[in-house]
Motif scaffolding. Structure first.
Motif, mmCIF file in Angstrom:
data_model
loop_
_atom_site.group_PDB
_atom_site.id
_atom_site.type_symbol
_atom_site.label_atom_id
_atom_site.label_comp_id
_atom_site.label_asym_id
_atom_site.label_seq_id
_atom_site.Cartn_x
_atom_site.Cartn_y
_atom_site.Cartn_z
ATOM 1 N N TYR A 1 0.801 -1.174 0.010
ATOM 2 C CA TYR A 1 -0.005 -0.143 0.068
ATOM 3 C C TYR A 1 0.818 1.136 -0.030
ATOM 4 O O TYR A 1 0.334 2.396 0.419
ATOM 5 C CB TYR A 1 -0.999 0.013 1.220
ATOM 6 C CG TYR A 1 -2.023 -1.114 1.285
ATOM 7 C CD1 TYR A 1 -2.663 -1.461 -0.084
ATOM 8 C CD2 TYR A 1 -2.568 -1.643 2.448
ATOM 9 C CE1 TYR A 1 -3.495 -2.679 0.103
ATOM 10 C CE2 TYR A 1 -3.125 -2.689 2.380
ATOM 11 C CZ TYR A 1 -3.876 -3.189 1.154
ATOM 12 O OH TYR A 1 -4.845 -4.335 1.502
ATOM 13 N N TYR A 2 2.093 1.075 -0.422
ATOM 14 C CA TYR A 2 3.075 2.292 -0.389
ATOM 15 C C TYR A 2 2.812 3.173 -1.594
ATOM 16 O O TYR A 2 2.784 3.089 -2.689
ATOM 17 C CB TYR A 2 4.514 1.859 -0.657
ATOM 18 C CG TYR A 2 5.419 2.818 -0.216
ATOM 19 C CD1 TYR A 2 5.308 3.764 0.844
ATOM 20 C CD2 TYR A 2 6.717 2.742 -0.955
ATOM 21 C CE1 TYR A 2 6.524 4.736 1.235
ATOM 22 C CE2 TYR A 2 7.718 3.723 -0.662
ATOM 23 C CZ TYR A 2 7.664 4.773 0.433
ATOM 24 O OH TYR A 2 8.545 5.755 0.823
ATOM 25 N N LEU A 3 2.147 4.642 -1.339
ATOM 26 C CA LEU A 3 1.874 5.569 -2.320
ATOM 27 C C LEU A 3 3.120 5.842 -3.330
ATOM 28 O O LEU A 3 2.596 6.075 -4.378
ATOM 29 C CB LEU A 3 1.118 6.444 -1.586
ATOM 30 C CG LEU A 3 -0.277 6.231 -1.037
ATOM 31 C CD1 LEU A 3 -0.767 7.562 -0.394
ATOM 32 C CD2 LEU A 3 -1.216 5.742 -2.018
ATOM 33 N N ALA A 4 4.177 5.769 -2.651
ATOM 34 C CA ALA A 4 5.360 6.173 -3.245
ATOM 35 C C ALA A 4 5.686 5.329 -4.623
ATOM 36 O O ALA A 4 6.067 5.839 -5.492
ATOM 37 C CB ALA A 4 6.581 6.448 -2.682
ATOM 38 N N ASP A 5 5.083 4.049 -4.316
ATOM 39 C CA ASP A 5 5.344 3.079 -5.218
ATOM 40 C C ASP A 5 4.268 3.357 -6.556
ATOM 41 O O ASP A 5 4.627 3.168 -7.708
ATOM 42 C CB ASP A 5 5.184 1.441 -5.098
ATOM 43 C CG ASP A 5 6.399 0.904 -4.569
ATOM 44 O OD1 ASP A 5 7.523 1.810 -4.303
ATOM 45 O OD2 ASP A 5 6.281 0.124 -4.016
ATOM 46 N N LEU A 6 3.221 3.555 -6.166
ATOM 47 C CA LEU A 6 2.231 4.378 -7.237
ATOM 48 C C LEU A 6 2.554 5.336 -7.813
ATOM 49 O O LEU A 6 2.232 5.439 -9.178
ATOM 50 C CB LEU A 6 0.838 4.351 -6.577
ATOM 51 C CG LEU A 6 0.106 3.177 -5.927
ATOM 52 C CD1 LEU A 6 -1.280 3.734 -5.311
ATOM 53 C CD2 LEU A 6 -0.174 1.995 -7.026
ATOM 54 N N GLU A 7 3.238 6.247 -7.175
ATOM 55 C CA GLU A 7 3.696 7.531 -8.003
ATOM 56 C C GLU A 7 4.893 7.313 -9.012
ATOM 57 O O GLU A 7 4.773 7.732 -10.014
ATOM 58 C CB GLU A 7 4.428 8.578 -7.001
ATOM 59 C CG GLU A 7 2.984 9.090 -6.050
ATOM 60 C CD GLU A 7 3.476 9.609 -4.798
ATOM 61 O OE1 GLU A 7 4.673 9.875 -4.656
ATOM 62 O OE2 GLU A 7 2.707 10.429 -3.937
ATOM 63 N N SER A 8 5.591 6.091 -8.499
ATOM 64 C CA SER A 8 6.907 5.961 -9.243
ATOM 65 C C SER A 8 6.170 5.186 -10.613
ATOM 66 O O SER A 8 6.976 5.601 -11.679
ATOM 67 C CB SER A 8 7.741 4.869 -8.523
ATOM 68 O OG SER A 8 8.410 5.577 -7.398
ATOM 69 N N TYR A 9 5.348 4.637 -10.625
ATOM 70 C CA TYR A 9 4.602 3.920 -11.624
ATOM 71 C C TYR A 9 3.644 4.466 -12.265
ATOM 72 O O TYR A 9 2.689 3.922 -13.009
ATOM 73 C CB TYR A 9 4.601 2.245 -11.492
ATOM 74 C CG TYR A 9 5.723 1.716 -11.326
ATOM 75 C CD1 TYR A 9 6.490 0.923 -12.221
ATOM 76 C CD2 TYR A 9 6.148 1.422 -9.685
ATOM 77 C CE1 TYR A 9 7.700 0.352 -11.884
ATOM 78 C CE2 TYR A 9 7.496 0.652 -9.550
ATOM 79 C CZ TYR A 9 8.139 0.298 -10.725
ATOM 80 O OH TYR A 9 9.375 -0.428 -10.430
ATOM 81 N N SER A 10 3.230 5.758 -11.903
ATOM 82 C CA SER A 10 2.022 6.530 -12.231
ATOM 83 C C SER A 10 1.948 6.544 -13.830
ATOM 84 O O SER A 10 0.783 6.484 -14.210
ATOM 85 C CB SER A 10 2.194 7.866 -11.687
ATOM 86 O OG SER A 10 3.185 8.703 -12.131
ATOM 87 N N ASP A 11 2.947 6.733 -14.409
ATOM 88 C CA ASP A 11 2.509 6.754 -16.115
ATOM 89 C C ASP A 11 2.144 5.469 -16.700
ATOM 90 O O ASP A 11 1.089 5.385 -17.334
ATOM 91 C CB ASP A 11 3.977 7.095 -16.611
ATOM 92 C CG ASP A 11 4.486 8.606 -16.433
ATOM 93 O OD1 ASP A 11 3.644 9.473 -16.094
ATOM 94 O OD2 ASP A 11 5.734 8.564 -16.844
ATOM 95 N N PHE A 12 2.675 4.344 -16.072
ATOM 96 C CA PHE A 12 2.106 3.030 -16.461
ATOM 97 C C PHE A 12 0.632 2.759 -16.106
ATOM 98 O O PHE A 12 -0.170 2.401 -16.641
ATOM 99 C CB PHE A 12 3.087 2.078 -15.612
ATOM 100 C CG PHE A 12 2.201 0.472 -15.790
ATOM 101 C CD1 PHE A 12 2.222 -0.276 -17.014
ATOM 102 C CD2 PHE A 12 1.776 0.170 -14.856
ATOM 103 C CE1 PHE A 12 1.481 -1.472 -17.020
ATOM 104 C CE2 PHE A 12 1.327 -1.172 -14.478
ATOM 105 C CZ PHE A 12 1.160 -1.911 -15.760
ATOM 106 N N ILE A 13 0.508 3.251 -14.838
ATOM 107 C CA ILE A 13 -0.846 2.997 -13.986
ATOM 108 C C ILE A 13 -2.043 3.887 -14.673
ATOM 109 O O ILE A 13 -3.125 3.321 -15.020
ATOM 110 C CB ILE A 13 -0.836 3.231 -12.637
ATOM 111 C CG1 ILE A 13 -0.195 2.093 -11.889
ATOM 112 C CG2 ILE A 13 -2.138 3.282 -11.927
ATOM 113 C CD1 ILE A 13 0.503 2.416 -10.444
ATOM 114 N N GLU A 14 -1.509 5.261 -15.045
ATOM 115 C CA GLU A 14 -2.672 6.056 -15.563
ATOM 116 C C GLU A 14 -2.748 5.351 -17.075
ATOM 117 O O GLU A 14 -3.978 5.611 -17.648
ATOM 118 C CB GLU A 14 -1.912 7.537 -15.804
ATOM 119 C CG GLU A 14 -2.810 8.404 -16.686
ATOM 120 C CD GLU A 14 -4.197 8.815 -16.019
ATOM 121 O OE1 GLU A 14 -5.039 9.126 -16.657
ATOM 122 O OE2 GLU A 14 -4.428 8.266 -14.636
#
Length: 455
Positions: A176-189
């Protein structure tokens, strides 16, 4: 281009760039998408006349080989039959260099009826059976997966990706680490936007319990067949978008021996004819319908395990203290059990089925869940008392721990044959027995390490 007879698909076509080609998709028993590609200007003919594919398409093993024991290959001349579009499944594709689209297919038998060995048809029959009792399920599908480096290690093993933000290879667990989501935000978006373009309601991305592991959910829906179509297609979106971002994405159940595996979790509630949730009750007071549903899921879990964990690697997930259930127990708000009643308001009370791996076919997972619940409701089965605390410490593992055991249980199960139909039961047994024989015929590096010079 000629008019398409299905209004929803015609509307979709009107809103996209004219596709130069259309990929016609038929999910097989392993959930792999097979089919054909046709030129875009031939699409109206597909709707009018269908296309030809052999029934053996559904008898493919994970390697792509046709399973001849199924009787769908050379025994019948590997003959063609018709496939027809599934209404409402036309969608654009944005990862190809040319404008393109995709369309799901249904395959028929010689009588012109949907082939009963098709996993989607198996699910449809399970749905019809529970609907006939006056119950209408609502489900949500949660899919876990790993992003991997495009290059394996020198030994051929997968490895975590290079983090786009840090430039370093991911090597730790930050659930649940938000920094990981931010790091991969381009892929997730990009996944979110691509899914949106295909009308797939993807939501709630989270970083999971291993390096490069994520979860993306399909929104809850009362259209069960469509929800599973969306889950199958979301897997395709994730894999395709990952390639665009120079990653691999895998739904393999356990790619790393020393980290968590990936699951397919199903959230399910039941509505009556008036739209009331028959599971709705304060925590600690399960309704009669929920007790019977849980009882049915508990009683049928061992027989259905092959549908939840269909591959050799699937059974690597089942390890103590790994957030993967080892037996059919249930509890409230407890992730150590197979059947979890999540924390929620009373109206949204539901069962979370936590057994299946990410490698499982969503149609078959949901079919097995529905069939288990139906069995419980029909026979008014009682569930065990809810587990309190850590189920790994308080219970014994009773679910199959090995592929061979699960295949044997499914093959011998009269319940599975009746619930899913003899055609599918025979087909799935043939495929999995053959895959197991090939798998166990291989000599692994570990065998050389252990035995070559020591015996």
């Amino acid at each position: 281009m000629s008019t398409i007879p299905n209004p929803a698909d015609q509307s979709t076509l009107d809103q996209m760039r004219p596709p130069e080609f259309v990929e016609l998709l038929l999910p097989d028993c392993n959930g792999l998408l097979r089919g054909k590609r046709v030129e875009g200007d031939k699409l109206h003919k597909v709707y009018k006349n269908g296309i030809n594919l052999p029934l053996s398409t559904l008898a493919c093993e994970i390697t792509g080989e046709c399973n001849e024991d199924s009787g769908l290959g050379l025994d019948i001349g590997d003959k063609d039959t018709f496939c027809y579009p599934i209404p409402g499944s036309l969608a654009s594709i944005d990862w190809n260099s040319r404008p393109s689209a995709q369309l799901l297919l249904d395959i028929v038998d010689e009588s012109g009826k949907s082939f009963t060995g098709n996993p989607r048809v198996v699910l449809q029959h399970c749905l019809e059976r529970i609907n006939a009792m006056g119950f209408y399920p609502v489900i949500a599908v949660e899919l876990e997966f790993f992003l991997l480096d495009q290059n394996n290690t020198t030994s051929g093993a997968p490895q975590p990706p290079i983090n786009p933000a840090s430039g370093q290879r991911d090597d730790n667990t930050q659930v649940y680490y938000l920094a990981d989501l931010e790091s991969y935000s381009d892929f997730i978006e990009d996944v979110r936007q691509t899914a949106k373009a295909q009308n797939i309601p993807a939501e709630a991305a989270v970083a999971e319990y291993a390096p490069g592991q994520f979860e993306i959910n399909v929104s809850h829906s009362d259209d069960i067949l469509k929800a599973c179509d969306e889950a199958i297609l979301l897997k395709r979106v994730i894999k395709s978008v990952a390639r665009k971002h120079n990653f691999q994405a895998t739904f393999m159940a356990k790619p790393y021996a020393d980290t968590a595996g990936s699951g397919t979790h199903i959230h399910i509630s039941l509505l009556d004819k008036d739209g009331n949730n028959v599971f709705a009750a304060p925590e600690g007071e399960p309704t009669e319908a929920m007790q019977h549903a849980l009882g049915g899921l508990q009683q049928t879990m061992r027989d259905a395990m092959l549908m939840f964990a269909p591959n050799a690697n699937s059974y690597r997930r089942f390890q103590k203290d790994s957030y993967v259930p080892m037996n059919p127990h249930w509890s409230y708000n407890n992730r150590t059990v197979a059947l979890r009643i999540p924390y929620s308001d009373e109206a949204n009370t539901r069962i979370e089925h936590r057994v299946a791996g990410a490698d499982a076919n969503p149609y078959l997972v949901v079919a097995a869940v529905l069939a288990g619940i139906t069995t419980g409701l029909e026979n008014k089965l009682d569930c065990t008392p809810a587990i309190e605390g850590n189920a790994y410490e308080k219970t014994q593992a009773t679910n199959p721990r090995h592929w061979q055991e699960a295949i044997a249980l499914f093959a011998d199960s009269e319940w599975a044959k009746e619930a899913f139909g003899e055609t599918f039961h025979n087909l799935f047994c043939c495929i999995k027995n053959s895959e197991m024989e090939v798998f166990h015929s291989q000599i692994t590096p570990l065998e050389f390490d252990w035995y070559l010079n020591s015996v």
